[in-house]
Design an enzyme around this catalytic site. Structure first.
Site, PDB file in Angstrom:
ATOM      1  N   GLU A  93     -55.154  13.971  14.837  1.00 28.80           N
ATOM      2  CA  GLU A  93     -56.128  14.107  15.602  1.00 28.80           C
ATOM      3  C   GLU A  93     -56.106  12.286  16.233  1.00 28.80           C
ATOM      4  O   GLU A  93     -54.747  11.804  16.039  1.00 28.80           O
ATOM      5  CB  GLU A  93     -57.301  13.595  14.779  1.00 28.80           C
ATOM      6  CG  GLU A  93     -57.615  14.599  13.682  1.00 28.80           C
ATOM      7  CD  GLU A  93     -59.222  14.459  12.350  1.00 28.80           C
ATOM      8  OE1 GLU A  93     -59.479  14.976  12.388  1.00 28.80           O
ATOM      9  OE2 GLU A  93     -59.818  13.043  12.909  1.00 28.80           O
ATOM     10  N   CYS A 106     -57.116   6.282  19.524  1.00 24.34           N
ATOM     11  CA  CYS A 106     -56.966   5.940  18.406  1.00 24.34           C
ATOM     12  C   CYS A 106     -55.774   7.355  18.420  1.00 24.34           C
ATOM     13  O   CYS A 106     -56.547   8.568  18.706  1.00 24.34           O
ATOM     14  CB  CYS A 106     -58.439   5.947  17.746  1.00 24.34           C
ATOM     15  SG  CYS A 106     -58.177   6.160  15.762  1.00 24.34           S
ATOM     16  N   CYS A 113     -52.702  12.086   4.486  1.00 26.47           N
ATOM     17  CA  CYS A 113     -52.378  10.210   4.440  1.00 26.47           C
ATOM     18  C   CYS A 113     -51.899  10.676   2.707  1.00 26.47           C
ATOM     19  O   CYS A 113     -53.018  11.259   2.041  1.00 26.47           O
ATOM     20  CB  CYS A 113     -53.261   9.743   4.705  1.00 26.47           C
ATOM     21  SG  CYS A 113     -52.848   7.337   4.546  1.00 26.47           S
ATOM     22  N   CYS A 117     -58.335   6.830   0.283  1.00 25.20           N
ATOM     23  CA  CYS A 117     -59.019   5.511   0.260  1.00 25.20           C
ATOM     24  C   CYS A 117     -60.641   6.512   0.153  1.00 25.20           C
ATOM     25  O   CYS A 117     -60.613   7.680   0.784  1.00 25.20           O
ATOM     26  CB  CYS A 117     -59.215   4.912   1.876  1.00 25.20           C
ATOM     27  SG  CYS A 117     -57.629   4.162   2.333  1.00 25.20           S
ATOM     28  N   CYS A 120     -62.656   8.534   3.059  1.00 23.62           N
ATOM     29  CA  CYS A 120     -61.703   8.540   4.686  1.00 23.62           C
ATOM     30  C   CYS A 120     -61.591  10.058   4.378  1.00 23.62           C
ATOM     31  O   CYS A 120     -61.217  10.565   2.884  1.00 23.62           O
ATOM     32  CB  CYS A 120     -60.452   8.263   4.534  1.00 23.62           C
ATOM     33  SG  CYS A 120     -59.248   8.708   5.822  1.00 23.62           S
ATOM     34  N   CYS A 338     -62.064  10.069  10.651  1.00 18.79           N
ATOM     35  CA  CYS A 338     -60.874  10.310  10.839  1.00 18.79           C
ATOM     36  C   CYS A 338     -60.457  11.090   9.941  1.00 18.79           C
ATOM     37  O   CYS A 338     -61.242  11.303   9.223  1.00 18.79           O
ATOM     38  CB  CYS A 338     -60.440   8.936  10.788  1.00 18.79           C
ATOM     39  SG  CYS A 338     -58.095   9.317  10.129  1.00 18.79           S
TER      40      CYS A 338
HETATM   41  S1  SF4 Z   1     -58.568   4.928   5.719  1.00 21.16           S
HETATM   42 FE1  SF4 Z   1     -57.754   7.173   5.144  1.00 21.16          FE
HETATM   43  S2  SF4 Z   1     -56.169   7.131   6.951  1.00 21.16           S
HETATM   44 FE2  SF4 Z   1     -56.313   4.988   6.467  1.00 21.16          FE
HETATM   45  S3  SF4 Z   1     -54.861   4.578   4.764  1.00 21.16           S
HETATM   46 FE3  SF4 Z   1     -56.787   5.380   3.601  1.00 21.16          FE
HETATM   47  S4  SF4 Z   1     -57.179   7.417   3.448  1.00 21.16           S
HETATM   48 FE4  SF4 Z   1     -55.231   7.023   4.482  1.00 21.16          FE
END
Ligand code: SF4
Length: 357
Positions: A93, A106, A113, A117, A120, A338
């Site tokens: 994205e 962005c 990833c 987190c 997210c 995101c």
């Molecule tokens: S916020 Fe999302 S994209 Fe960013 S490091 Fe954490 S899991 Fe990965």
């Protein structure tokens, strides 16, 4: 042997050497460079002023596989979210974020990833692979095109804050930022490029020691180890003390301040005690703070802090001398958080969800 390398990994000097090796005049190197970096060639056939024999030799040795725009969503607030399809069928994205003073792209640095987190959507995709530098730059090219289409002007800022952890794709992050700021390309000042990290202390030290010229932001989200580790598992190996040392080294070495990104999560990190902890931590690093309104994701378990509570939090920081701005969430009427678009499009994830049902 079949070609397996994208030509856009080559530096300008390497393109010049390749052109000479293939028996072409030096000006052909400039033409080739412009096709792949300025004119956005999508195939060898697009390079109409290069001799066919030259193009044929190039195609035997190299691939040219830019990202393709698979989906575009426009929000009523002007935010445009793009889903790009990679040559191997994955979705990443990029987002155009217009404000009265800026047109910011962005962009993503990885497909998925590895850092999981909890707030997210991208973290649920797992890491599939790193993006190549050219794939990162492709997002900028396309979002810049949209900025010109909808706003009659090019991008003013780039943030590496989309899918993925840029410092875990270190070489391609640096190479793409160099390309974006190169005089013979976008020529964007490195001061207008921000790399945002979830916080990997040794890579922050490396950035400083390697003389990286762009701005650095840390996704902080809690200035308390126990709380931060609950939402960002990376904190277990990179606690706040280690990050503080690394960030101080970065600011001392580069002479540039860092920014903390702090998503306000209702009832979790938006109390007065959270604000006091943030004041202490930000003061130690001389960091400014962006307070970000949360864009809730499905089943994320967090809610958005009420605007008046966000303002009270900001005022507490400001009274203690911390520069703090509130960043309103954008694109609420589209899949703007995101990873949301990619979650919907990623075949591997859909398959995984189907199996779990
Ligand atoms: S916020 Fe999302 S994209 Fe960013 S490091 Fe954490 S899991 Fe990965």
């Amino acid at each position: 042997m079949a070609a397996d390398t994208d030509i856009r990994v080559l530096s300008r000097q390497e393109i010049e050497a390749l052109t000479a090796e293939l028996g072409e005049k030096p000006y052909r190197a400039r033409q080739l460079w412009e096709w792949i970096w300025k004119k956005g060639a999508r195939s060898w056939d697009d390079m109409s002023d290069l001799p066919k024999t030259f193009r044929s030799l190039l195609s035997e040795r190299f691939l040219l596989r830019p990202l393709a725009l698979a989906e575009e969503q426009r929000s009523s607030d002007g935010t445009v979210k793009c889903a790009f399809r990679t040559w191997d069928g994955h979705i990443v994205e990029g987002v155009l974020i217009p404000t009265p003073t800026r047109l910011t792209a962005c962009i993503s640095s990885q497909i998925g990833c590895s850092l999981t987190c909890s707030f997210c959507a991208t973290g649920r995709l797992k890491r599939i692979r790193n993006l190549e530098a050219a794939e990162i730059v492709d997002q900028v090219v396309e979002v810049d095109r949209l900025a010109r289409k909808y706003h009659d002007q090019g991008l003013t800022n780039i943030v590496y804050m989309g899918m993925g952890e840029p410092l875990l794709n270190y070489a391609n992050t640096l190479r793409s930022a160099e390309r974006i700021s190169a005089e013979d390309w976008l020529g964007m000042s490195p001061r207008r490029i921000t790399v945002s990290t979830a916080g990997i202390a040794k890579m922050i030290l490396k950035l400083a020691n390697d003389g990286a010229r762009f701005e650095l932001a840390l996704s902080l989200h809690a200035a308390n180890d126990a709380k931060r580790a609950r939402i960002m598992p990376i904190n277990e190996q990179n606690d706040l003390a280690a990050l503080k040392d690394a960030l101080r080294h970065f600011t001392r070495t580069t002479g540039r301040p860092v920014t903390f990104e702090y998503i306000l999560l209702r009832g979790f990190n938006d109390t007065l005690q959270d604000a006091q902890e943030l004041v202490r931590y930000a003061s130690d690093v001389h960091a400014k703070v962006n307070l970000i309104e949360y864009n809730p994701i499905d089943a994320g378990g967090f809610g958005r802090t009420e605007p008046r509570d966000a303002e009270a939090f900001q005022q507490h920081l400001q009274r203690k001398g911390i520069v703090a701005r509130i960043r309103r969430s954008r694109g609420r009427d589209i899949d703007a958080a995101c990873g949301q678009l990619a979650n919907k499009n990623e075949p591997a994830l859909k398959e995984g969800e189907r199996l779990l049902k």
